[in-house]
Scaffold this motif. Structure first.
Motif, mmCIF file in Angstrom:
data_model
loop_
_atom_site.group_PDB
_atom_site.id
_atom_site.type_symbol
_atom_site.label_atom_id
_atom_site.label_comp_id
_atom_site.label_asym_id
_atom_site.label_seq_id
_atom_site.Cartn_x
_atom_site.Cartn_y
_atom_site.Cartn_z
ATOM 1 N N GLU A 33 0.827 -1.234 -0.256
ATOM 2 C CA GLU A 33 -0.013 0.082 -0.485
ATOM 3 C C GLU A 33 0.981 1.251 0.207
ATOM 4 O O GLU A 33 1.390 1.830 0.863
ATOM 5 N N GLY A 34 1.038 1.840 -0.970
ATOM 6 C CA GLY A 34 1.984 2.523 -1.108
ATOM 7 C C GLY A 34 3.482 2.081 -1.031
ATOM 8 O O GLY A 34 3.865 1.309 -1.017
ATOM 9 N N SER A 35 4.123 3.029 -0.198
ATOM 10 C CA SER A 35 5.562 2.789 0.948
ATOM 11 C C SER A 35 5.566 1.684 1.939
ATOM 12 O O SER A 35 6.535 1.353 2.532
#
Length: 89
Positions: A33-35
């Protein structure tokens, strides 16, 4: 791309060697989830010649892959301890 992937990002399949625990195999398949990484684990076991699979997904997110893998394995072990083979019902 599936709706699941669009909503939550891609699932990163674990390395091929699972963690074996009480006859179950645990695969820490993390959800990017993103980074960050969401806690997710796949629990598998062969029962009467039939391969069974159960997926554990939690709201917990972690900054590093190592943290997420460690907690995913721990949560899968907890589920196995609490539910045993009934997780496949």
């Amino acid at each position: 791309m599936s709706l699941f992937s669009k909503l939550f990002g891609g699932v990163e399949k674990s390395k091929p060697d699972p963690v074996t625990y009480k006859g179950f195999e645990i695969f820490p398949d993390l959800m990017a989830e993103g980074s960050k990484f969401r806690l997710m684990a796949r629990i598998e076991k062969t029962i009467d010649g039939d391969r069974k699979t159960h997926t554990v997904i939690r709201a917990d997110v972690f900054d590093t892959r190592d943290q997420a893998e460690s907690f995913s394995i721990a949560k899968a072990k907890q589920v196995i301890d609490e539910q045993g083979d009934s997780i496949f019902s």
